[in-house]
Scaffold this motif. Structure first.
Motif, PDB file in Angstrom:
ATOM      1  N   LEU A  46      25.936  27.994  68.562  1.00  0.00           N
ATOM      2  CA  LEU A  46      27.386  27.609  68.853  1.00  0.00           C
ATOM      3  C   LEU A  46      27.649  26.382  69.163  1.00  0.00           C
ATOM      4  O   LEU A  46      28.459  25.739  68.145  1.00  0.00           O
ATOM      5  CB  LEU A  46      28.199  28.701  69.385  1.00  0.00           C
ATOM      6  N   GLY A  47      26.971  26.430  70.804  1.00  0.00           N
ATOM      7  CA  GLY A  47      26.370  25.352  71.018  1.00  0.00           C
ATOM      8  C   GLY A  47      26.057  23.860  70.334  1.00  0.00           C
ATOM      9  O   GLY A  47      27.293  22.890  69.796  1.00  0.00           O
ATOM     10  N   ILE A  48      25.329  24.177  69.174  1.00  0.00           N
ATOM     11  CA  ILE A  48      24.283  23.296  68.123  1.00  0.00           C
ATOM     12  C   ILE A  48      25.439  22.894  67.710  1.00  0.00           C
ATOM     13  O   ILE A  48      25.821  21.838  67.196  1.00  0.00           O
ATOM     14  CB  ILE A  48      23.294  23.964  67.907  1.00  0.00           C
ATOM     15  N   ILE A  49      26.126  24.252  67.486  1.00  0.00           N
ATOM     16  CA  ILE A  49      27.072  23.835  65.035  1.00  0.00           C
ATOM     17  C   ILE A  49      28.006  22.816  66.229  1.00  0.00           C
ATOM     18  O   ILE A  49      28.737  21.661  65.490  1.00  0.00           O
ATOM     19  CB  ILE A  49      27.780  25.066  65.064  1.00  0.00           C
ATOM     20  N   ILE A  80      21.752  17.283  73.626  1.00  0.00           N
ATOM     21  CA  ILE A  80      20.388  17.907  74.038  1.00  0.00           C
ATOM     22  C   ILE A  80      20.118  18.254  74.801  1.00  0.00           C
ATOM     23  O   ILE A  80      19.596  18.845  75.013  1.00  0.00           O
ATOM     24  CB  ILE A  80      19.581  15.544  74.234  1.00  0.00           C
ATOM     25  N   GLY A  81      20.817  18.445  76.185  1.00  0.00           N
ATOM     26  CA  GLY A  81      21.103  18.821  77.206  1.00  0.00           C
ATOM     27  C   GLY A  81      21.428  20.685  77.040  1.00  0.00           C
ATOM     28  O   GLY A  81      20.726  21.017  77.656  1.00  0.00           O
ATOM     29  N   GLN A 125      28.376  21.820  78.237  1.00  0.00           N
ATOM     30  CA  GLN A 125      28.619  21.622  76.886  1.00  0.00           C
ATOM     31  C   GLN A 125      28.347  21.732  75.462  1.00  0.00           C
ATOM     32  O   GLN A 125      28.698  21.729  74.397  1.00  0.00           O
ATOM     33  CB  GLN A 125      26.495  21.537  76.864  1.00  0.00           C
ATOM     34  N   ILE A 126      29.476  23.433  75.351  1.00  0.00           N
ATOM     35  CA  ILE A 126      29.918  23.674  74.579  1.00  0.00           C
ATOM     36  C   ILE A 126      31.402  23.625  74.442  1.00  0.00           C
ATOM     37  O   ILE A 126      31.317  23.716  73.222  1.00  0.00           O
ATOM     38  CB  ILE A 126      29.888  25.493  74.609  1.00  0.00           C
ATOM     39  N   LEU A 127      32.019  23.521  75.312  1.00  0.00           N
ATOM     40  CA  LEU A 127      33.413  22.896  74.739  1.00  0.00           C
ATOM     41  C   LEU A 127      33.804  21.298  75.117  1.00  0.00           C
ATOM     42  O   LEU A 127      35.274  21.452  74.531  1.00  0.00           O
ATOM     43  CB  LEU A 127      33.924  23.995  76.459  1.00  0.00           C
ATOM     44  N   ASP A 128      32.796  21.097  75.633  1.00  0.00           N
ATOM     45  CA  ASP A 128      33.413  19.695  74.898  1.00  0.00           C
ATOM     46  C   ASP A 128      33.632  19.427  73.821  1.00  0.00           C
ATOM     47  O   ASP A 128      33.981  18.863  73.330  1.00  0.00           O
ATOM     48  CB  ASP A 128      32.190  18.448  76.125  1.00  0.00           C
ATOM     49  N   PRO A 129      32.668  19.503  73.105  1.00  0.00           N
ATOM     50  CA  PRO A 129      32.704  19.012  71.269  1.00  0.00           C
ATOM     51  C   PRO A 129      34.424  19.614  71.192  1.00  0.00           C
ATOM     52  O   PRO A 129      34.619  18.931  69.804  1.00  0.00           O
ATOM     53  CB  PRO A 129      31.611  19.619  70.836  1.00  0.00           C
TER      54      PRO A 129
END
Length: 379
Positions: A60-63, A100-101, A327-331
């Motif tokens: 989920l985070g990567i996508i 990356i993080g 890092q998941i919510l920022d995008p």
């Protein structure tokens, strides 16, 4: 880092407070070994469901970061306004850093989780992997906070002093600023390499972070104060800058004459709304860890934790777990808080308001005057 979500706080050992004398350390080691033999200390055992949840979270985070990066790169390529282009350059760098993080520390923690973790008697602060993982968490934690602060300051200057902004802010200077931000975060993360602070394995032995709970020294306190102080200062500066930008835009909108051109202001409003979303997300995700880490290291250094050590460990894991969601919510801030999306949401909400509001709007004085003016123009 996402593997931390499978830590069971009820299985953590109630370790006694470690004293500064060698006798206290020996007693603590004997106690840990005794608890391990009695089965009271439970290591992380990889389960199918646990691994699936970790992989889904990382996916989920990567996508999310890839989708946000694709949107920002396209917007940057099509953008003609320099102020908007510099903002998009900052935002793209932030998404790349989050990506990356999310990937590197998450992969290392997942590897430790699948291997069953590291036992307490094998905790070694000089372990190379532990040093790299702890430094990565500090680096990728400070970078988004620094970038959010720099973006807020840049937008505040652009909204309040547009002429000064156009003369000072260029793409070259933005790139220099980005390099300085990454270098500053890297410098802080590398301080333990110079014996200014330390990283250590954290219970249940599947991740590494700053030493805040056991055998803390003065340099550990200074390191945590620096880390938390820089993070909280970045959030505070971003809050002030975004508040000034928002108030300035609201006052400009109130002073705007009817019928005047305001497309430029709409771009500024979009950027400030996105910055507010970034700031709120960072405050919610990072403030607990920054504040609790500072409190923990002070209580540990002054030996006032006592029997609450297990609670401190649980809260530390919860704070790091919450920070990883940044890092998941920022995008999604860039995915959802765009003008096109906000405009569609506004139109849907307006349609759902019902026919009553539409009928009442027809008899508003402003609508009457505008229709009367059209009739006069036609004559």
């Amino acid at each position: 880092m996402l593997a931390l979500s499978h830590y069971n706080s009820s299985s953590s050992p109630l370790l006694p407070p470690l004293g500064n004398d060698s006798g206290g350390k020996a007693e603590a080691r004997v106690a840990v070994e005794g608890w391990s033999q009695q089965g009271n200390f439970t290591f992380v055992e990889p389960t199918t469901s646990g691994v699936i949840v970790v992989i889904l979270s990382m996916t989920l985070g990567i996508i999310s970061n890839i989708v946000a990066l694709f949107i920002l790169v396209n917007a940057y390529a099509l953008q003609q306004r320099r102020s908007k282009a510099t903002f998009l350059l900052f935002a793209t760098s932030l998404v790349i850093t989050d990506f990356i993080g999310h990937l590197v520390p998450g992969a290392l923690v997942l590897r430790l989780y699948l291997s069953g973790g590291v036992s307490p008697e094998d905790f070694d602060s000089s372990d190379g992997m532990c040093q790299f993982l702890g430094g990565s968490m500090v680096f990728f934690g400070l970078c988004p906070l620094f970038l959010g602060c720099a973006m807020a300051a840049e937008r505040c200057l652009g909204v309040t002093k547009p002429l000064l902004h156009s003369s000072l802010v260029t793409k070259t200077r933005v790139k220099i600023c980005l390099a300085a931000v990454w270098l500053a975060a890297l410098s802080v993360a590398l301080l333990p390499c110079f014996q200014l602070g330390s990283y250590t394995f954290q219970d249940p032995g599947t991740w590494c972070f700053i030493n805040v709970l056991s055998d803390t020294e003065g340099v550990d306190v200074a390191f945590v104060v620096l880390f938390s102080g820089l993070g909280l200062t970045s959030l505070a500066v971003a809050l002030v800058c975004n508040t000034v930008s928002g108030v300035t835009l609201v006052l400009a909108r109130l002073r705007r004459q009817p019928g005047s051109h305001h497309s430029t202001k709409s771009h500024d409003i979009e950027m400030v709304v996105q910055l507010v979303g970034i700031m709120v997300t960072s405050c919610i995700c990072w403030s607990p860890l920054l504040i609790f880490g500072l409190m923990s290291v002070i209580h540990s250094y002054t030996e006032t934790i006592g029997d609450n050590l297990s609670n401190y460990k649980t809260l530390l894991v919860m704070g790091v777990r919450l920070a990883t969601w940044n890092q998941i919510l920022d995008p999604w801030v860039y995915i959802l808080l765009r003008r096109t999306v906000l405009r569609k949401i506004y139109l849907i909400a307006k349609c759902q308001a019902g026919l009553r509001g539409t009928k009442l709007g027809r008899w508003e004085p402003t609508s009457f005057h505008s229709s009367e003016k059209k009739q006069v123009d036609q004559v």
